[in-house]
Structure formats: C-alpha cells, structure tokens
Design a protein around this motif. Structure first.
Motif, PDB file in Angstrom:
ATOM      1  N   ALA A   1       0.788  -1.230   0.000  1.00  0.00           N
ATOM      2  CA  ALA A   1       0.000   0.000   0.000  1.00  0.00           C
ATOM      3  C   ALA A   1       0.821   1.281   0.000  1.00  0.00           C
ATOM      4  O   ALA A   1       0.367   2.308  -0.504  1.00  0.00           O
ATOM      5  CB  ALA A   1      -0.928   0.008   1.218  1.00  0.00           C
ATOM      6  N   ASP A   2       2.019   1.229   0.548  1.00  0.00           N
ATOM      7  CA  ASP A   2       2.795   2.451   0.755  1.00  0.00           C
ATOM      8  C   ASP A   2       4.036   2.471  -0.141  1.00  0.00           C
ATOM      9  O   ASP A   2       5.027   1.792   0.142  1.00  0.00           O
ATOM     10  CB  ASP A   2       3.202   2.552   2.227  1.00  0.00           C
TER      11      ASP A   2
ATOM     12  N   LEU B   1       4.870 -11.419  -2.294  1.00  0.00           N
ATOM     13  CA  LEU B   1       3.920 -10.410  -1.837  1.00  0.00           C
ATOM     14  C   LEU B   1       2.769 -10.225  -2.803  1.00  0.00           C
ATOM     15  O   LEU B   1       1.889  -9.404  -2.585  1.00  0.00           O
ATOM     16  CB  LEU B   1       4.648  -9.064  -1.631  1.00  0.00           C
ATOM     17  N   GLY B   2       2.782 -10.991  -3.913  1.00  0.00           N
ATOM     18  CA  GLY B   2       1.727 -10.889  -4.899  1.00  0.00           C
ATOM     19  C   GLY B   2       1.867  -9.666  -5.799  1.00  0.00           C
ATOM     20  O   GLY B   2       0.892  -9.173  -6.352  1.00  0.00           O
ATOM     21  N   MET B   3       3.082  -9.185  -5.918  1.00  0.00           N
ATOM     22  CA  MET B   3       3.329  -7.987  -6.713  1.00  0.00           C
ATOM     23  C   MET B   3       4.218  -8.319  -7.905  1.00  0.00           C
ATOM     24  O   MET B   3       5.141  -9.094  -7.800  1.00  0.00           O
ATOM     25  CB  MET B   3       4.034  -6.938  -5.836  1.00  0.00           C
ATOM     26  N   GLY B   4       3.935  -7.675  -9.022  1.00  0.00           N
ATOM     27  CA  GLY B   4       4.775  -7.837 -10.188  1.00  0.00           C
ATOM     28  C   GLY B   4       5.829  -6.744 -10.231  1.00  0.00           C
ATOM     29  O   GLY B   4       5.874  -5.862  -9.375  1.00  0.00           O
ATOM     30  N   GLU B   5       6.679  -6.779 -11.228  1.00  0.00           N
ATOM     31  CA  GLU B   5       7.751  -5.809 -11.344  1.00  0.00           C
ATOM     32  C   GLU B   5       7.217  -4.383 -11.528  1.00  0.00           C
ATOM     33  O   GLU B   5       7.893  -3.426 -11.174  1.00  0.00           O
ATOM     34  CB  GLU B   5       8.672  -6.164 -12.518  1.00  0.00           C
ATOM     35  N   PHE B   6       6.019  -4.226 -12.058  1.00  0.00           N
ATOM     36  CA  PHE B   6       5.505  -2.880 -12.307  1.00  0.00           C
ATOM     37  C   PHE B   6       5.275  -2.096 -11.017  1.00  0.00           C
ATOM     38  O   PHE B   6       5.221  -0.883 -11.013  1.00  0.00           O
ATOM     39  CB  PHE B   6       4.228  -2.920 -13.138  1.00  0.00           C
ATOM     40  N   TYR B   7       5.201  -2.773  -9.875  1.00  0.00           N
ATOM     41  CA  TYR B   7       5.043  -2.093  -8.603  1.00  0.00           C
ATOM     42  C   TYR B   7       6.350  -1.445  -8.156  1.00  0.00           C
ATOM     43  O   TYR B   7       6.359  -0.555  -7.343  1.00  0.00           O
ATOM     44  CB  TYR B   7       4.602  -3.058  -7.503  1.00  0.00           C
TER      45      TYR B   7
ATOM     46  N   SER C   1       9.646   1.423  -1.295  1.00  0.00           N
ATOM     47  CA  SER C   1      10.922   1.911  -1.815  1.00  0.00           C
ATOM     48  C   SER C   1      12.037   1.721  -0.784  1.00  0.00           C
ATOM     49  O   SER C   1      13.144   1.291  -1.126  1.00  0.00           O
ATOM     50  CB  SER C   1      10.797   3.379  -2.193  1.00  0.00           C
ATOM     51  N   LYS C   2      11.738   2.023   0.478  1.00  0.00           N
ATOM     52  CA  LYS C   2      12.735   1.847   1.541  1.00  0.00           C
ATOM     53  C   LYS C   2      13.063   0.370   1.742  1.00  0.00           C
ATOM     54  O   LYS C   2      14.220   0.006   1.951  1.00  0.00           O
ATOM     55  CB  LYS C   2      12.240   2.475   2.838  1.00  0.00           C
ATOM     56  N   PHE C   3      12.046  -0.487   1.678  1.00  0.00           N
ATOM     57  CA  PHE C   3      12.270  -1.926   1.803  1.00  0.00           C
ATOM     58  C   PHE C   3      13.160  -2.415   0.660  1.00  0.00           C
ATOM     59  O   PHE C   3      14.119  -3.156   0.878  1.00  0.00           O
ATOM     60  CB  PHE C   3      10.934  -2.673   1.801  1.00  0.00           C
ATOM     61  N   ASN C   4      12.866  -1.968  -0.546  1.00  0.00           N
ATOM     62  CA  ASN C   4      13.656  -2.353  -1.708  1.00  0.00           C
ATOM     63  C   ASN C   4      15.095  -1.847  -1.573  1.00  0.00           C
ATOM     64  O   ASN C   4      16.046  -2.584  -1.853  1.00  0.00           O
ATOM     65  CB  ASN C   4      13.006  -1.818  -2.985  1.00  0.00           C
ATOM     66  N   ALA C   5      15.254  -0.595  -1.133  1.00  0.00           N
ATOM     67  CA  ALA C   5      16.596  -0.034  -0.952  1.00  0.00           C
ATOM     68  C   ALA C   5      17.373  -0.818   0.101  1.00  0.00           C
ATOM     69  O   ALA C   5      18.572  -1.093  -0.065  1.00  0.00           O
ATOM     70  CB  ALA C   5      16.502   1.439  -0.568  1.00  0.00           C
ATOM     71  N   MET C   6      16.697  -1.202   1.190  1.00  0.00           N
ATOM     72  CA  MET C   6      17.339  -1.998   2.228  1.00  0.00           C
ATOM     73  C   MET C   6      17.795  -3.339   1.668  1.00  0.00           C
ATOM     74  O   MET C   6      18.910  -3.783   1.907  1.00  0.00           O
ATOM     75  CB  MET C   6      16.378  -2.202   3.408  1.00  0.00           C
ATOM     76  N   CYS C   7      16.926  -3.965   0.883  1.00  0.00           N
ATOM     77  CA  CYS C   7      17.287  -5.251   0.270  1.00  0.00           C
ATOM     78  C   CYS C   7      18.534  -5.099  -0.603  1.00  0.00           C
ATOM     79  O   CYS C   7      19.471  -5.889  -0.502  1.00  0.00           O
ATOM     80  CB  CYS C   7      16.129  -5.784  -0.571  1.00  0.00           C
ATOM     81  N   HIS C   8      18.543  -4.087  -1.438  1.00  0.00           N
ATOM     82  CA  HIS C   8      19.680  -3.883  -2.331  1.00  0.00           C
ATOM     83  C   HIS C   8      20.957  -3.542  -1.567  1.00  0.00           C
ATOM     84  O   HIS C   8      22.044  -3.947  -1.967  1.00  0.00           O
ATOM     85  CB  HIS C   8      19.366  -2.817  -3.377  1.00  0.00           C
ATOM     86  N   SER C   9      20.820  -2.815  -0.443  1.00  0.00           N
ATOM     87  CA  SER C   9      22.008  -2.440   0.330  1.00  0.00           C
ATOM     88  C   SER C   9      22.708  -3.651   0.935  1.00  0.00           C
ATOM     89  O   SER C   9      23.900  -3.599   1.223  1.00  0.00           O
ATOM     90  CB  SER C   9      21.651  -1.435   1.421  1.00  0.00           C
TER      91      SER C   9
END
Length: 97
Positions: free
Chosen positions: A60-61, A90-96, A66-74
């Motif tokens: 939803a947020d 999470l049921g999300m595709g790349e477009f999210y 974005s912060k979760f993704n940045a943390m993963c990449h870090s």
C-alpha cells in the motif's frame, strides 16, 4: 657442519608442523563457510518473515516499499531476482517496483 641447518629430522618436523597447521586452517575455513551458509539461510527466512508480516504496508505504501527495496539492495538481496522473489511472494509484479 655443526650448527648449520636443521638436519633431516628438523626439516621433517617443520614439514609435519606446516601440514598440521594447513589442515587446521582448512578445517577452520570449512567450519566458517558452513556457519556463514547457515546464517544466510536464517537471514533469508527472517527477511521473508518481515516481508510477509509487513505485506500490506509494502503493497500500500510506495515510500515504505521503496525503503524496503533499498534496504534489500544495500545488503545484496534482489527482491526481483526470480518469480519466487520477495515481490512475487507479496503478490506484486515488477511494475510495482
């Protein structure tokens, strides 16, 4: 002559000590690799648990996502690495992204 070199027994003892040290080093290295592999598995499980627990917020947020993704990449984790990656879980595709 006397006092020059180690002699045959001294060289054999040195070689034996070197071989023992190398064997100990190899065993220690193997043990450390095993521990690291176990820690990586646990970390992956915890990351998946976090993603599952915070799924609604991640979905939803966009800022949290974005912060979760940045943390993963870090830490070297690519949530899009496979169809079974974290975003897929999470049921999300790349477009999210």
């Amino acid at each position: 002559g006397i006092g020059h070199g180690l002699g045959a027994r001294g060289l054999q003892a040195q070689n034996a000590a070197r071989e023992r040290a190398q064997d100990i080093g190899e065993k220690l290295g193997a043990h450390q690799k095993k521990q690291l592999a176990e820690q990586c598995v646990k970390f992956k499980e915890r990351l998946e648990e976090f993603a599952s627990k915070h799924k609604a917020e991640i979905v939803a947020d966009p800022q949290f996502r974005s912060k979760f993704n940045a943390m993963c990449h870090s830490i070297g984790v690519d949530p899009l690495a496979s169809k079974k990656g974290l975003w897929g879980a999470l049921g999300m595709g790349e477009f999210y992204y």
